[in-house]
Design a protein around this motif. Structure first.
Motif, PDB file in Angstrom:
ATOM      1  N   VAL A 245      12.438  58.452   1.067  1.00 44.31           N
ATOM      2  CA  VAL A 245      13.059  58.095   2.347  1.00 44.31           C
ATOM      3  C   VAL A 245      14.507  58.562   2.367  1.00 44.31           C
ATOM      4  O   VAL A 245      14.968  59.190   3.325  1.00 44.31           O
ATOM      5  N   ARG A 246      15.213  58.265   1.287  1.00 42.84           N
ATOM      6  CA  ARG A 246      16.622  58.664   1.235  1.00 42.84           C
ATOM      7  C   ARG A 246      16.762  60.184   1.262  1.00 42.84           C
ATOM      8  O   ARG A 246      17.670  60.724   1.906  1.00 42.84           O
ATOM      9  N   ALA A 247      15.833  60.864   0.611  1.00 42.27           N
ATOM     10  CA  ALA A 247      15.884  62.329   0.614  1.00 42.27           C
ATOM     11  C   ALA A 247      15.626  62.883   2.013  1.00 42.27           C
ATOM     12  O   ALA A 247      16.298  63.828   2.463  1.00 42.27           O
ATOM     13  N   ALA A 248      14.668  62.282   2.716  1.00 41.74           N
ATOM     14  CA  ALA A 248      14.350  62.757   4.066  1.00 41.74           C
ATOM     15  C   ALA A 248      15.526  62.565   5.010  1.00 41.74           C
ATOM     16  O   ALA A 248      15.794  63.420   5.877  1.00 41.74           O
ATOM     17  N   LEU A 249      16.264  61.480   4.852  1.00 39.24           N
ATOM     18  CA  LEU A 249      17.399  61.212   5.728  1.00 39.24           C
ATOM     19  C   LEU A 249      18.616  62.053   5.354  1.00 39.24           C
ATOM     20  O   LEU A 249      19.446  62.385   6.206  1.00 39.24           O
ATOM     21  N   ALA A 250      18.714  62.405   4.073  1.00 38.29           N
ATOM     22  CA  ALA A 250      19.899  63.137   3.595  1.00 38.29           C
ATOM     23  C   ALA A 250      19.742  64.649   3.689  1.00 38.29           C
ATOM     24  O   ALA A 250      20.738  65.376   3.617  1.00 38.29           O
ATOM     25  N   GLU A 251      18.516  65.155   3.854  1.00 39.00           N
ATOM     26  CA  GLU A 251      18.292  66.603   3.788  1.00 39.00           C
ATOM     27  C   GLU A 251      19.092  67.363   4.842  1.00 39.00           C
ATOM     28  O   GLU A 251      19.741  68.358   4.536  1.00 39.00           O
ATOM     29  N   THR A 412     -11.388  46.697  16.050  1.00 39.41           N
ATOM     30  CA  THR A 412     -12.724  46.644  16.657  1.00 39.41           C
ATOM     31  C   THR A 412     -12.943  45.443  17.569  1.00 39.41           C
ATOM     32  O   THR A 412     -13.825  45.475  18.425  1.00 39.41           O
ATOM     33  N   ASP A 413     -12.172  44.372  17.394  1.00 42.96           N
ATOM     34  CA  ASP A 413     -12.379  43.154  18.173  1.00 42.96           C
ATOM     35  C   ASP A 413     -11.303  43.052  19.254  1.00 42.96           C
ATOM     36  O   ASP A 413     -10.113  42.928  18.941  1.00 42.96           O
ATOM     37  N   PRO A 414     -11.665  43.087  20.519  1.00 42.01           N
ATOM     38  CA  PRO A 414     -10.660  43.067  21.598  1.00 42.01           C
ATOM     39  C   PRO A 414      -9.874  41.758  21.668  1.00 42.01           C
ATOM     40  O   PRO A 414      -8.869  41.693  22.383  1.00 42.01           O
ATOM     41  N   ARG A 415     -10.299  40.736  20.931  1.00 43.45           N
ATOM     42  CA  ARG A 415      -9.562  39.468  20.951  1.00 43.45           C
ATOM     43  C   ARG A 415      -8.442  39.426  19.931  1.00 43.45           C
ATOM     44  O   ARG A 415      -7.678  38.454  19.909  1.00 43.45           O
ATOM     45  N   VAL A 416      -8.322  40.429  19.073  1.00 43.91           N
ATOM     46  CA  VAL A 416      -7.373  40.377  17.956  1.00 43.91           C
ATOM     47  C   VAL A 416      -6.398  41.548  18.031  1.00 43.91           C
ATOM     48  O   VAL A 416      -6.808  42.691  18.249  1.00 43.91           O
ATOM     49  N   VAL A 417      -5.131  41.244  17.836  1.00 47.63           N
ATOM     50  CA  VAL A 417      -4.088  42.262  17.740  1.00 47.63           C
ATOM     51  C   VAL A 417      -3.261  41.955  16.495  1.00 47.63           C
ATOM     52  O   VAL A 417      -2.904  40.793  16.251  1.00 47.63           O
ATOM     53  N   VAL A 418      -2.980  42.961  15.710  1.00 50.20           N
ATOM     54  CA  VAL A 418      -2.134  42.808  14.523  1.00 50.20           C
ATOM     55  C   VAL A 418      -0.853  43.598  14.739  1.00 50.20           C
ATOM     56  O   VAL A 418      -0.889  44.771  15.153  1.00 50.20           O
ATOM     57  N   CYS A 419       0.269  42.945  14.485  1.00 45.85           N
ATOM     58  CA  CYS A 419       1.574  43.602  14.566  1.00 45.85           C
ATOM     59  C   CYS A 419       2.173  43.641  13.166  1.00 45.85           C
ATOM     60  O   CYS A 419       2.162  42.632  12.447  1.00 45.85           O
ATOM     61  N   SER A 420       2.680  44.801  12.774  1.00 46.60           N
ATOM     62  CA  SER A 420       3.257  44.927  11.435  1.00 46.60           C
ATOM     63  C   SER A 420       4.572  45.698  11.509  1.00 46.60           C
ATOM     64  O   SER A 420       4.606  46.834  11.976  1.00 46.60           O
ATOM     65  N   SER A 421       5.616  45.071  11.070  1.00 47.34           N
ATOM     66  CA  SER A 421       6.923  45.719  11.012  1.00 47.34           C
ATOM     67  C   SER A 421       7.055  46.482   9.691  1.00 47.34           C
ATOM     68  O   SER A 421       6.575  46.032   8.646  1.00 47.34           O
ATOM     69  N   LEU A 422       7.726  47.611   9.739  1.00 51.22           N
ATOM     70  CA  LEU A 422       8.057  48.343   8.516  1.00 51.22           C
ATOM     71  C   LEU A 422       9.449  47.962   8.005  1.00 51.22           C
ATOM     72  O   LEU A 422       9.891  48.464   6.984  1.00 51.22           O
ATOM     73  N   SER A 423      10.119  47.070   8.748  1.00 53.23           N
ATOM     74  CA  SER A 423      11.511  46.747   8.433  1.00 53.23           C
ATOM     75  C   SER A 423      11.655  46.006   7.117  1.00 53.23           C
ATOM     76  O   SER A 423      12.376  46.447   6.208  1.00 53.23           O
ATOM     77  N   LYS A 424      11.004  44.855   7.012  1.00 54.84           N
ATOM     78  CA  LYS A 424      11.252  43.957   5.889  1.00 54.84           C
ATOM     79  C   LYS A 424      10.572  44.430   4.614  1.00 54.84           C
ATOM     80  O   LYS A 424      11.135  44.370   3.525  1.00 54.84           O
ATOM     81  N   MET A 425       9.325  44.910   4.731  1.00 61.12           N
ATOM     82  CA  MET A 425       8.589  45.309   3.533  1.00 61.12           C
ATOM     83  C   MET A 425       9.063  46.643   2.976  1.00 61.12           C
ATOM     84  O   MET A 425       8.985  46.880   1.776  1.00 61.12           O
ATOM     85  N   TYR A 426       9.552  47.524   3.840  1.00 60.80           N
ATOM     86  CA  TYR A 426       9.874  48.885   3.416  1.00 60.80           C
ATOM     87  C   TYR A 426      11.373  49.190   3.444  1.00 60.80           C
ATOM     88  O   TYR A 426      11.765  50.352   3.367  1.00 60.80           O
ATOM     89  N   ALA A 427      12.187  48.150   3.566  1.00 57.27           N
ATOM     90  CA  ALA A 427      13.647  48.331   3.549  1.00 57.27           C
ATOM     91  C   ALA A 427      14.105  49.288   4.637  1.00 57.27           C
ATOM     92  O   ALA A 427      14.938  50.162   4.409  1.00 57.27           O
ATOM     93  N   LEU A 428      13.556  49.090   5.846  1.00 53.59           N
ATOM     94  CA  LEU A 428      13.895  49.972   6.966  1.00 53.59           C
ATOM     95  C   LEU A 428      14.382  49.166   8.178  1.00 53.59           C
ATOM     96  O   LEU A 428      14.201  49.598   9.326  1.00 53.59           O
ATOM     97  N   SER A 429      15.020  48.029   7.953  1.00 45.30           N
ATOM     98  CA  SER A 429      15.464  47.207   9.081  1.00 45.30           C
ATOM     99  C   SER A 429      16.396  47.968  10.014  1.00 45.30           C
ATOM    100  O   SER A 429      16.353  47.781  11.232  1.00 45.30           O
ATOM    101  N   ALA A 466       8.289  56.471   3.789  1.00 44.96           N
ATOM    102  CA  ALA A 466       8.038  55.175   3.156  1.00 44.96           C
ATOM    103  C   ALA A 466       6.543  54.953   2.943  1.00 44.96           C
ATOM    104  O   ALA A 466       6.115  54.492   1.875  1.00 44.96           O
ATOM    105  N   LEU A 467       5.742  55.281   3.928  1.00 41.43           N
ATOM    106  CA  LEU A 467       4.300  55.081   3.810  1.00 41.43           C
ATOM    107  C   LEU A 467       3.682  55.987   2.746  1.00 41.43           C
ATOM    108  O   LEU A 467       2.575  55.707   2.253  1.00 41.43           O
ATOM    109  N   ARG A 468       4.381  57.040   2.367  1.00 40.18           N
ATOM    110  CA  ARG A 468       3.898  57.948   1.328  1.00 40.18           C
ATOM    111  C   ARG A 468       4.331  57.521  -0.071  1.00 40.18           C
ATOM    112  O   ARG A 468       4.111  58.256  -1.037  1.00 40.18           O
ATOM    113  N   ALA A 469       4.962  56.342  -0.179  1.00 35.29           N
ATOM    114  CA  ALA A 469       5.451  55.884  -1.490  1.00 35.29           C
ATOM    115  C   ALA A 469       4.935  54.488  -1.804  1.00 35.29           C
ATOM    116  O   ALA A 469       5.722  53.563  -2.089  1.00 35.29           O
ATOM    117  N   PRO A 470       3.624  54.274  -1.790  1.00 41.12           N
ATOM    118  CA  PRO A 470       3.109  52.911  -1.993  1.00 41.12           C
ATOM    119  C   PRO A 470       3.418  52.330  -3.364  1.00 41.12           C
ATOM    120  O   PRO A 470       3.648  51.123  -3.489  1.00 41.12           O
TER     121      PRO A 470
END
Length: 589
Positions: A245-251, A412-429, A466-470
């Protein structure tokens, strides 16, 4: 009121003697509500448990008002009405305001307004959502003009008749700002406000964290302060983003700054789909989870919609549903005695009976830090009415186990929605990147209401990297657990009266003992050491004004947190001893 400095404070032991005397002069001698007392003092059964707020000018006390919080389990109104007659008293977020009393010579001033406003601010700062009061029928116009409404019950006490009144805290706040803005602004400039919350509300009425950035400098002119501040009031990651991530931002930062990003964040969508094993058509992206919450809820909900929120829970959801959209919102209380865990049977019964359009579950929950197993949630959803949509917020799931995600079900279920932030888990706030998973038709509808370029180019570059560095992040999440455990042990060692509760994520909570300093006082005292914690009181009355949330930081900053808390507790404890020595038990604040 003459332009002189006024003081607004929680009653001291010396104030209490004056309060009992003034109550006797007004309610026994002047109004005949109670029989005269030979000692010239009038008390009641709630004294010592309720809270008195006092207005004074110098040595002259002007007036007072009493507030009874719900955690006492009883109200003055219980003497006149049963809970069946007034079910409102059975709610866990109702505060009673009573015996607003002003010295005769000050009754033509704004003293009563100031005391009523102080009670409102004290209640809001403790998570109160509803106010109940008894208003003298001869003063009913004053209470109605303040925003209170009769509930249809009249009670008699001695020679006086009272109307039972109620209003929501948000409506009372709006009324105060609309009708009395000028007066309150003037009072704010001449009041020595000694209560533990700000005099004025935030402009948007929502309680966010982030006071630490104000200390750094929101104008960005003193950014060197970031090295001195411990920002444990927000849940930003303690670790840096992955090297990629740092490399991508600094390039080539100049190119990233001046170049328009992919219009629909197509590359990021494809990366999320690959990393999470999801179809691309089930995804939508936004500039942080708040962007997605505002956009989705604004499309799905109306003022007629019924919404169920967990309590305590992330404050943004209450803000959007209640204050922005105006939905009919209920709370599902999570209980400390249940370790804040969701009781699936109890929740299932409430959802089936409630005819809800939306149920919001933050999992793991912020601020309680508890995680509901995916299997339990799947069963809950399966048993719920077909009309009910479930919004599952998984912003902190990486700290538990990503295999616990309900994203596959949401696709697959129209009654369910999942929201996921990349901020807290991936240090990208600072990047503001999040995604939503929904059945393809629902996701497509939301994408239609997404403006072009929803994420900046630096944000898209960082999120993809970030997603490429699990492996990197899995290691950081694992290390967070050991840092959290060490911080919990060190804080618990400061005082055996503290209740330290570890979460499953990157934070913990500390609850102060009843009768001691408030959470707000601890937070404010820690500011002196450039350490910033989050007072959870405004989020829920279940915290009783005594709980702070602390983000897990690196080892050095965690040590500073412990040191600051120790120093703050010593100072606040010393003040409490001085109060006791001055003549009585320290009042609850």
């Amino acid at each position: 009121m003459g332009g002189h400095i006024l003081q607004l404070r929680v009653a001291t032991p010396e104030d209490l003697q004056w309060i009992y005397g003034l109550r006797h002069r007004v309610y026994a001698q002047e109004l005949g509500q109670h029989a005269p007392d030979p000692g010239g003092q009038l008390r009641d059964g709630l004294d010592g448990e309720n809270v008195y707020l006092v207005a004074a000018r110098g040595a002259a006390r002007i007036g007072f008002v009493s507030v009874t919080p719900p955690w006492l389990g009883r109200y003055a109104l219980d003497k006149y009405l049963t809970r069946d007659e007034l079910p409102l008293l059975g709610r866990s977020d109702v505060f009673e305001v009573r015996i607003l009393t002003v010295e005769p010579r000050w009754r033509t001033t704004a003293a009563a307004l100031l005391l009523m406003y102080a009670a409102l601010r004290w209640i809001a700062a403790r998570g109160g959502r509803q106010v109940v009061a008894m208003g003298r029928t001869d003063l009913l116009d004053m209470y109605v003009s303040a925003g209170l409404s009769p509930v249809g019950h009249t009670v008699r006490s001695g020679a006086l008749t009272f109307e039972v009144l109620t209003a929501s805290v948000s409506d009372l706040t709006n009324c105060a700002m609309d009708r009395y803005r000028t007066t309150l602004k003037r009072l704010g400039s001449v009041v020595d406000w000694q209560l533990d919350m700000p005099f004025a509300t935030r402009p948007d009425g929502c309680e966010h964290g982030g006071a630490s950035f104000t200390a750094i400098g929101a104008d960005f002119r003193t950014l060197h302060r970031r090295q001195q501040i411990v920002a444990a009031d927000v849940l930003d990651a303690w670790f840096p983003p992955a090297p990629g991530v740092r490399a991508a931002l600094a390039e080539d930062p100049a190119w990233a700054a001046r170049t328009s990003p992919p219009t629909g964040a197509e590359g990021l969508l494809a990366e999320i789909a690959t990393a999470r094993g999801l179809p691309t058509e089930s995804l939508a992206v936004g500039a942080g989870s708040s962007d997605l919450i505002f956009r989705a809820f604004g499309q799905w909900l109306t003022p007629e919609s019924r919404v169920l929120l967990m309590d305590p829970g992330y404050g943004e959801y209450a803000h959007v549903t209640e204050r922005v959209i105006g939905c009919r919102v209920d709370r599902f209380p999570l209980r400390r005695e249940d370790s804040w865990r969701i009781d699936p049977d109890r929740l299932s019964a409430v959802v089936r009976a409630g005819h809800y359009d939306l149920v919001v579950v933050v999992n793991p929950n912020n601020p309680t830090g508890r995680h509901a197993p995916a299997a339990e949630l799947r069963s809950l959803i399966a048993a719920s009415p077909a009309r009910t949509r479930w919004w599952i917020d998984e912003a902190y799931l990486g700290y538990v186990d990503l295999t616990e995600s309900l994203a596959g079900l949401a696709a697959t279920d129209p009654r369910v929605v999942v929201c996921s932030s990349l901020s807290k888990m991936y240090a990208l706030s600072g990047m503001r990147a999040a995604y939503l998973v929904a059945e393809p038709l629902t996701a497509a509808q939301l994408r239609r209401w997404t403006p072009p370029w929803p994420l900046s180019l630096p944000a898209q570059l960082a999120a993809v990297a970030a997603l490429r560095a699990p492996e990197y992040y899995s290691d950081c999440w694992l290390r967070t657990r050991s840092l959290r455990s060490r911080l919990a042990r060190d804080l618990a060692g400061l005082d055996e009266a503290l209740v330290v509760e570890e979460s499953v994520a990157n934070f913990l909570t500390v609850t102060l003992p009843s009768g001691g300093p408030s959470a707000a006082q601890l937070v404010n005292e820690c500011h002196r050491h450039d350490v910033y914690l989050r007072d959870l009181s405004p989020l829920s009355p279940q915290y009783e004004g005594r709980t702070v949330r602390i983000a897990v930081k690196g080892a050095d900053e965690n040590a500073r947190i412990v040191t600051a808390c120790k120093a703050a507790l010593n100072v606040l404890g010393g003040r409490r001893e001085l109060t006791r020595a001055a003549g009585g038990r320290a009042p609850r604040i």
